[in-house]
Design an enzyme around this catalytic site. Structure first.
Site, PDB file in Angstrom:
ATOM      1  CG  HIS A 271     -32.315  23.412 -12.431  1.00 45.60           C
ATOM      2  ND1 HIS A 271     -32.376  24.073 -13.642  1.00 45.60           N
ATOM      3  CD2 HIS A 271     -33.491  22.800 -12.284  1.00 45.60           C
ATOM      4  CE1 HIS A 271     -33.554  23.853 -14.185  1.00 45.60           C
ATOM      5  NE2 HIS A 271     -34.245  23.090 -13.385  1.00 45.60           N
ATOM      6  CB  CYS A 272     -32.141  27.352  -8.226  1.00 45.77           C
ATOM      7  SG  CYS A 272     -32.949  25.768  -8.050  1.00 45.77           S
ATOM      8  CB  ILE A 273     -28.579  30.814  -7.752  1.00 50.95           C
ATOM      9  CG1 ILE A 273     -28.890  29.959  -6.521  1.00 50.95           C
ATOM     10  CG2 ILE A 273     -28.269  32.239  -7.347  1.00 50.95           C
ATOM     11  CD1 ILE A 273     -30.053  30.413  -5.688  1.00 50.95           C
ATOM     12  CG  ASP A 276     -34.899  29.737 -10.314  1.00 53.08           C
ATOM     13  OD1 ASP A 276     -34.932  29.093 -11.382  1.00 53.08           O
ATOM     14  OD2 ASP A 276     -34.767  29.211  -9.200  1.00 53.08           O
TER      15      ASP A 276
END
Ligand SMILES: NC(=O)c1ccc[n+]([C@@H]2O[C@H](COP(=O)([O-])OP(=O)(O)OC[C@H]3O[C@@H](n4cnc5c(N)ncnc54)[C@H](O)[C@@H]3O)[C@@H](O)[C@H]2O)c1
Length: 440
Positions: A271-273, A276
């Site tokens: 969900h991040c790298i 974001d």
């Protein structure tokens, strides 16, 4: 100075409310309960609240026993009733921050949450945003919504940003043991937020303001994305030259300074790298600048599933087999080792590419028994994880290792499957039948 809130934090009578009971929110609840606080958990998803109330966890690294224990002892009170936000002294926001269809930041979850809080906001409350976002969100997006009712930030209520740095599946670190950055919209907000977290995590690092904390989190994730892209590019080059990238990295990392090991893979997940850094790209555009490293890393990392499939096709070709009609099992649909989170996992892209090429696909993931429906991969059929029996493996044309879960018996896989495409160097300790393994 807010003596009442400070006192309640110091004597641990402050009630902590966590909004968004997902991969970040639940571990945070655990950290505060371990710190001796009573907690409330808020989520718009009634089915999650019902599960928790029934003593059931839906996140692998938080046990149902732990949930049940703290529902029973009253330390954890989950609810979908947002009117009760007024009961908490501190509210920590852990809602999603995805990208929208045009890959711009989707702040609707943060905005909706801020509106819910604004309806019940009372003097003496501390609000902390934990969701990953671009620098400026806390002050420019959340603050105006909270202040609209007339309460004054820094005097009546307090507002800070403290990014979550959870590393799911990493047994070495948990929410409690990772140092926490804290930056307020003003000095008093930062001070109270730092005081609060000091009771729940190993170390608090106070920074000058919320913008520094927001920027630090996004730079951490961008650093990973760019370095992963760099090794992915090196992998494609070294593959062509017949040099094993994995051995190269093992060799390079013996240097005690100046080099940090990152590993190639079938693409970026989680969900991040993959998401974001694009918050920063969007922000840069507003400032008339470009983030070329981020764009380039995105381009390389997004290309990786295609590269893996082309390597798989070459390996099949060497056995005089076309992709069309070949039986291929993808191992691992969680985005990384030993987690049950499939979000943004490259395995979905891999399966869709294989399907488009006419392959007959199946999958196995001990942590994801049923293939979840993904917004972007609607062509994938409904599938269940197939047990990896010797007979099943022997009946395949190829096994594609996308995620290197520890639960896999790699000896068994290599012994029985006719061809193995290994994108994670998961089979490094297998000693027999190595000629069947192709790294990609
Ligand atoms: N998962 C990670 O490893 C990780 C690590 C660091 C940071 N983050 C960041 O933390 C944030 C949350 O991520 P996550 O992985 O926990 O997401 P998640 O999807 O697991 O959980 C978010 C929860 O928020 C709930 N929710 C949505 N809108 C809400 C609202 N208005 N009010 C109350 N609840 C609401 C959802 O139902 C869901 O249960 C994101 O910004 C993410 O980028 C995630």
């Amino acid at each position: 100075m807010n003596h009442k809130l400070e006192e309640a934090i110091r004597d641990r009578s402050a009630k902590i409310g966590v909004i968004g009971l997902g991969y970040v929110g639940l571990p945070l609840i655990r950290a505060f309960i371990s710190g001796g606080f009573r907690t409330m958990g808020f989520d718009v998803d009634q089915s999650k609240v019902d599960k928790l109330l029934a003593g059931k966890s839906y996140i692998k690294h938080i046990s149902s026993e732990w949930i049940a224990k703290h529902i029973n002892d009253g330390c954890f009170e989950p609810t979908a009733d947002m009117r009760r936000l007024a009961e908490a002294d501190a509210l920590l926001i852990c809602v999603p921050t995805p990208l929208n269809e045009t890959r711009d930041p989707d702040l609707s979850y943060i905005e909706n949450t801020a509106r819910q809080i604004a309806k019940v906001l009372r003097p003496g409350q501390l609000i902390v945003l934990e969701s990953t976002t671009y620098p400026g969100t806390t002050r420019e997006v959340v603050l105006p919504i909270l202040s609209a009712g007339g309460l004054k930030a820094g005097e009546d209520f307090f507002l800070a940003f403290s990014p979550e740095r959870e590393d799911p599946g990493n047994p070495k670190y948990s929410a409690e043991s990772i140092p926490k950055l804290v930056g307020g919209i003003d000095h008093e907000s930062g001070r109270l937020a730092a005081l609060l977290y000091a009771n729940a995590v190993v170390k608090v690092v106070s920074v000058s303001n919320c913008e520094i904390a927001e920027a630090a989190k996004i730079i951490e994730n961008t650093y990973r994305s760019v370095n992963i892209a760099m090794v992915n590019e090196m992998k494609m080059l070294f593959d062509r030259m017949g040099i094993d990238i994995w051995e190269v990295i093992e060799a390079a990392k013996t240097k005690p300074f100046g080099f940090q090991a990152f590993y190639p893979g079938p693409g970026l997940g989680g969900h991040c790298i993959p998401i974001d850094p694009f918050y920063l790209t969007w922000l840069a555009r507003r400032h008339g600048l470009a983030t070329r490293f981020i764009e380039l890393a995105g381009e390389i990392n997004t290309f990786m599933p295609r590269y893996v499939v082309s390597r798989l096709q070459e390996a099949l070709n060497d056995k005089s087999k076309p992709l069309r009609g070949s039986k291929i099992c993808v191992l691992g649909v969680a985005y990384k080792k030993d987690v049950d989170d499939p979000r943004e996992s490259p395995s979905f892209e891999l399966m869709e590419l294989l399907l488009a090429g006419g392959a007959i696909i199946s999958y196995n993931d001990p942590h994801v028994p049923v293939l979840p429906k993904m917004r972007h991969y609607r062509r994938l059929p409904a599938m269940n994880s197939i047990p990896l029996t010797p007979e099943f493996l022997a009946g395949l044309d190829c096994v594609l290792i996308a995620t290197d879960h520890s639960a896999y018996d790699y000896d068994l896989i290599v012994r029985n499957a006719p061809l193995i495409i290994d994108t994670r160097n998961a089979t490094k300790n297998v000693t027999q039948f190595r000629d069947k393994i192709h790294k990609a």
